[in-house]
Write a protein that holds these residues in place. Structure first.
Motif, PDB file in Angstrom:
ATOM      1  N   ILE A 263      95.123 119.749 -29.322  1.00 60.55           N
ATOM      2  CA  ILE A 263      96.532 119.871 -28.701  1.00 60.55           C
ATOM      3  C   ILE A 263      96.871 121.388 -28.572  1.00 60.55           C
ATOM      4  O   ILE A 263      97.230 121.565 -27.182  1.00 60.55           O
ATOM      5  CB  ILE A 263      97.698 119.167 -29.662  1.00 60.55           C
ATOM      6  N   VAL A 264      96.515 121.947 -29.281  1.00 67.02           N
ATOM      7  CA  VAL A 264      96.826 123.587 -29.054  1.00 67.02           C
ATOM      8  C   VAL A 264      96.032 124.150 -27.849  1.00 67.02           C
ATOM      9  O   VAL A 264      96.574 124.710 -26.901  1.00 67.02           O
ATOM     10  CB  VAL A 264      96.581 124.564 -30.356  1.00 67.02           C
TER      11      VAL A 264
ATOM     12  N   THR B  22      98.372 117.647 -22.804  1.00 65.25           N
ATOM     13  CA  THR B  22      97.811 116.823 -21.957  1.00 65.25           C
ATOM     14  C   THR B  22      98.469 117.223 -20.527  1.00 65.25           C
ATOM     15  O   THR B  22      99.539 117.959 -20.459  1.00 65.25           O
ATOM     16  CB  THR B  22      97.777 115.380 -22.066  1.00 65.25           C
ATOM     17  N   ALA B  23      97.805 116.744 -19.586  1.00 71.02           N
ATOM     18  CA  ALA B  23      98.353 117.063 -18.148  1.00 71.02           C
ATOM     19  C   ALA B  23      99.817 116.208 -18.157  1.00 71.02           C
ATOM     20  O   ALA B  23     100.250 116.550 -16.936  1.00 71.02           O
ATOM     21  CB  ALA B  23      97.349 116.601 -17.003  1.00 71.02           C
TER      22      ALA B  23
ATOM     23  N   VAL C  45      96.630 109.616 -15.088  1.00 69.39           N
ATOM     24  CA  VAL C  45      97.846 110.106 -16.054  1.00 69.39           C
ATOM     25  C   VAL C  45      98.431 108.825 -16.520  1.00 69.39           C
ATOM     26  O   VAL C  45      98.792 108.780 -17.620  1.00 69.39           O
ATOM     27  CB  VAL C  45      98.894 110.780 -15.008  1.00 69.39           C
ATOM     28  N   PRO C  46      98.389 107.527 -15.731  1.00 69.25           N
ATOM     29  CA  PRO C  46      99.079 106.695 -16.245  1.00 69.25           C
ATOM     30  C   PRO C  46      98.440 105.818 -17.701  1.00 69.25           C
ATOM     31  O   PRO C  46      98.886 105.021 -18.435  1.00 69.25           O
ATOM     32  CB  PRO C  46      98.979 105.409 -15.276  1.00 69.25           C
ATOM     33  N   ILE C  47      97.012 106.268 -17.892  1.00 67.89           N
ATOM     34  CA  ILE C  47      96.059 105.791 -18.932  1.00 67.89           C
ATOM     35  C   ILE C  47      96.346 106.906 -20.173  1.00 67.89           C
ATOM     36  O   ILE C  47      95.621 106.580 -21.173  1.00 67.89           O
ATOM     37  CB  ILE C  47      94.892 105.313 -18.429  1.00 67.89           C
ATOM     38  N   ILE C  48      96.781 108.108 -19.964  1.00 66.17           N
ATOM     39  CA  ILE C  48      96.771 109.096 -20.811  1.00 66.17           C
ATOM     40  C   ILE C  48      97.653 108.476 -22.160  1.00 66.17           C
ATOM     41  O   ILE C  48      96.988 108.758 -23.164  1.00 66.17           O
ATOM     42  CB  ILE C  48      97.332 110.255 -20.371  1.00 66.17           C
ATOM     43  N   PRO C  49      98.755 107.877 -22.038  1.00 67.49           N
ATOM     44  CA  PRO C  49      99.248 107.221 -23.194  1.00 67.49           C
ATOM     45  C   PRO C  49      98.483 106.303 -23.987  1.00 67.49           C
ATOM     46  O   PRO C  49      98.417 106.248 -25.201  1.00 67.49           O
ATOM     47  CB  PRO C  49     100.478 106.580 -22.698  1.00 67.49           C
TER      48      PRO C  49
ATOM     49  N   TRP D 130      88.742 118.035 -19.816  1.00 64.59           N
ATOM     50  CA  TRP D 130      89.117 119.575 -19.714  1.00 64.59           C
ATOM     51  C   TRP D 130      90.708 119.751 -19.835  1.00 64.59           C
ATOM     52  O   TRP D 130      91.123 120.658 -20.352  1.00 64.59           O
ATOM     53  CB  TRP D 130      88.554 120.082 -18.427  1.00 64.59           C
ATOM     54  N   TYR D 131      91.509 119.135 -19.188  1.00 63.75           N
ATOM     55  CA  TYR D 131      92.623 119.468 -18.867  1.00 63.75           C
ATOM     56  C   TYR D 131      93.507 118.704 -19.925  1.00 63.75           C
ATOM     57  O   TYR D 131      94.732 118.886 -19.848  1.00 63.75           O
ATOM     58  CB  TYR D 131      93.213 118.596 -17.423  1.00 63.75           C
ATOM     59  N   CYS D 132      92.957 117.481 -20.631  1.00 63.35           N
ATOM     60  CA  CYS D 132      93.888 116.780 -21.620  1.00 63.35           C
ATOM     61  C   CYS D 132      92.969 116.582 -22.956  1.00 63.35           C
ATOM     62  O   CYS D 132      92.514 115.684 -23.348  1.00 63.35           O
ATOM     63  CB  CYS D 132      94.065 115.388 -21.118  1.00 63.35           C
TER      64      CYS D 132
END
Length: 505
Positions: free
Chosen positions: A363-364, A154-155, A338-342, A285-287
Motif C-alpha cells: 500500500i505504501v 491503487t489507481a 478500475v471497476p474491478i479494483i474493489p 505496477w500501478y496498484c
C-alpha cells in the motif's frame, strides 16, 4: 430452486456504522483537500459538456469543435456515456452558479464541482470494500487495511480526481456484489436496477447482470431473484440503444470505432493489463496491493466457492473483454480495469494476520507510485512527449512501450517540472487565458498543465491568499487522518448484538 436464499456470511453486517461513517468522511476530506481546479482531456471534458448542456439546453449535445460527431439534428454529440453527466448535474449546476457569482471561469468552477462526485463515489466504494470483506467472512482489521489500500494504494486515488466513468461503474459493481451476497429479497431485486445502470455508466457494464444471474442460479435462489439481473440487463441495453437513437438517429450507432474490437494482439493485451508498465496496463505496477489478490482469491475459493465464482467472474470478464479491445490513449495505469479494483482489494482483505505487513508495504509503495498525481496532472508527461515527437507519443501511449517511456517511471520528473512552472506563472495569467489553445507544438504550456493541480492554488483569483487554502487543506487532511484512527479503533472492538435483530454494529 429454493425460495429462501441463505446469507453466505453467516451473519448480517451493517453497512452503516461508526467505522464505515468515519472511513467515508476521512477519505472524502483527504481527497477534497487535493480537489482539482479543472479537467484535462477529451473524455472528461466531453462528459462535463454533456452535463452542462443537460442543465442549460435539456439535451446531450456538446459544443461544435469539441470533438463530437454531428447528429441528424445538426448538433454535435459525444461518443461518451450518459449516466455520469446525468448524476453530476447538481454538482455542475453549483459550479456554474459559483462561477457566475464570483466572476470566475465557469468552465473551471463547474469542472471542480463536478469532480466532487467521483470523490464521493470512490469514498463510498471504499466503504463497500470494507462491508463486502466482512460479508465474505473477513476480519475487521483486514477489511480496514483493504479499504485503505483501495483508497490510497491503487489507481483509484488517481481516477477519483478525474471525470471518467470508471469510478461510477466501480461503485455500481461493488454495490451489486454486496447486495447479491446478502439475503434480502429487495437487495437481490436491486441488483437488476444496478445491472441496468451499469450499462448506462459504460457499455462494458453489460457483464454485471449475467455474472450476478449466474451466481443466483448456482446459489439456488428463487426464479424472481435470478431474473432480476437478467431483466435489468435487457432494460439497460434498451436504454442505451435509445440513447444512441437520440444522438445519432440510429440504435446501432454509438460513435465508437468498432474496428478496435478483435482478436489480434489479444494475448499481449491480456498479459499487458497486469504486468506491462505501459499506458493502460500494469495493474501490478500501478496498484501494487492487488498482487496479493492472487492469494486472496485462493482463500475465497477455499471458503466460499459460490462467492468466488461471482467475484472472480467480474474480474475475469472485464479483463477478457478489454483484452479484445485495441485501446490506446493518455491513460494512467489500467484505467479500464478500475471497476474491478474493489473486487481485488476485497480478496486482499480476506488474508490472515501474517499477510498484513506485506499488504501494508505494498500500500505504501502504491501511494508513492500514485502520489505525484495529487498535486499535478499525470497528462503533463504525455504532453511533454507530444511536444517532442508525434511518433514517440504513439509509442508512449501503447500498452507495450519501452519501459523507460512508461508514465510510472517519468511521473515524478514531469510533476517537478509542472510545479516549477506553477511557481513562476501568476494565477491571474492562467485565468485570463482560460480556453486559449497552447502555442503550436507546446502542448505542455496549456494552462492546466502549468499549475499546482489543486483548488486552493486558484484562491488568489477570488482575492483569497493561497496560504488560507493551504491551511484549510492541511486541516482537512488532519481531520481525515484522525477519523481513520477513530475508524480503526472502533473497528477493533467486538461487535455488540441486539437480541431482537442479532445485527452487529
Amino acid at each position: 430452486m429454493t425460495g429462501q436464499a441463505q446469507d453466505p456470511s453467516g451473519e448480517h453486517h451493517q453497512i452503516f456504522g461508526w467505522p464505515t461513517i468515519a472511513l467515508f468522511f476521512a477519505i472524502c476530506l483527504i481527497y477534497l483537500a487535493f480537489l482539482k481546479p479543472g479537467i484535462w482531456g477529451v473524455d472528461g471534458n466531453d462528459m462535463l459538456y454533456m452535463s452542462q448542456s443537460l442543465i442549460e439546453k435539456g439535451n446531450f449535445s456538446i459544443p461544435a469543435g469539441a470533438g463530437g460527431i454531428q447528429g441528424p439534428d445538426g448538433q454535435f454529440y459525444s461518443i461518451r456515456y450518459p449516466l455520469l453527466p446525468i448524476v453530476a448535474m447538481p454538482f455542475v449546476w453549483v459550479g456554474i452558479t459559483v462561477g457566475n457569482a464570483l466572476n470566475l471561469p465557469v468552465q473551471y468552477t463547474s469542472a471542480t464541482c463536478g469532480l466532487v462526485l467521483n470523490i464521493l463515489l470512490t469514498a463510498a466504494t471504499a466503504v463497500l470494500v470494507y462491508a463486502l470483506t466482512l460479508r465474505l467472512g473477513g476480519e475487521r482489521r483486514g477489511a480496514f487495511i483493504a479499504t485503505i489500500g483501495y483508497a490510497f494504494g491503487t489507481a483509484a486515488m488517481v481516477y477519483a480526481r478525474e471525470f471518467f466513468a470508471e469510478p461510477l461503474l466501480a461503485f455500481i459493481i461493488t454495490l451489486a456484489l454486496y447486495l447479491a451476497f446478502g439475503q434480502s429479497r429487495w437487495g437481490h431485486w436491486g441488483t437488476g436496477v444496478l445491472a441496468a445502470l451499469a450499462i448506462a455508466a459504460k457499455p462494458a457494464g453489460i457483464l454485471l447482470g449475467p455474472v450476478i444471474a449466474l451466481y443466483f442460479l448456482l446459489r439456488r435462489c428463487s426464479w424472481d431473484r435470478f431474473l432480476a439481473p437478467c431483466i435489468g440487463t435487457v432494460a439497460g441495453v434498451g436504454l442505451y440503444l435509445a440513447y444512441n437513437y437520440v444522438r445519432f438517429g440510429s440504435i446501432t450507432s454509438s460513435g465508437q470505432d468498432t474496428s478496435q474490437l478483435g482478436g489480434d494482439g489479444f494475448i499481449l493485451r491480456a498479459l499487458g493489463q497486469w504486468i506491462s508498465p505501459g499506458s493502460g496496463g500494469g495493474m501490478f505496477w500501478y496498484c501494487p496491493p492487488t498482487i496479493l489478490a492472487l492469494v486472496g482469491l485462493w482463500v475465497l475459493w477455499q471458503r466460499r466457492k459460490l462467492e468466488f465464482v461471482a467475484l472472480f467472474g467480474i474480474v475475469a470478464s472485464f479483463w477478457l473483454l478489454h483484452s479484445g479491445w485495441d485501446f490506446n490513449g493518455w491513460n494512467w495505469g489500467p484505467r479500464f480495469l478500475v471497476p474491478i479494483i474493489p473486487a481485488l482489494m476485497v480478496s486482499v482483505g480476506l488474508l490472515g494476520k501474517r499477510w498484513r505487513m506485506p499488504v501494508i508495504g505494498l500500500i505504501v509503495l502504491g501511494f508513492l507510485v500514485n502520489g505525484p498525481t495529487l498535486l499535478t496532472f499525470y497528462q503533463r508527461y504525455f504532453a511533454e512527449v507530444a511536444d517532442i515527437d508525434t511518433d514517440l507519443l504513439m509509442q508512449t501511449v501503447s500498452l507495450w512501450s519501452e519501459p523507460s517511456q512508461a508514465p510510472i517511471f517519468n511521473v515524478w520528473a514531469a510533476a517537478g517540472r509542472q510545479l516549477s512552472d506553477a511557481f513562476s506563472t501568476p494565477v491571474q495569467e492562467i485565468i485570463n487565458n482560460v480556453g486559449q489553445p497552447p502555442p503550436l507544438g507546446q502542448l505542455s504550456k496549456a494552462e492546466l498543465l502549468r499549475i499546482v493541480a489543486v483548488w486552493w492554488w486558484f484562491l488568489p483569483a477570488a482575492g483569497i491568499p493561497t496560504w488560507v487554502g493551504v491551511a484549510i487543506a492541511l486541516t482537512m487532511v488532519s481531520i481525515g487522518l484522525w477519523l481513520l484512527r477513530i475508524s480503526w479503533l472502533i473497528g477493533l472492538k467486538p461487535p455488540l448484538r441486539l437480541q431482537s435483530s442479532k445485527i452487529p454494529f
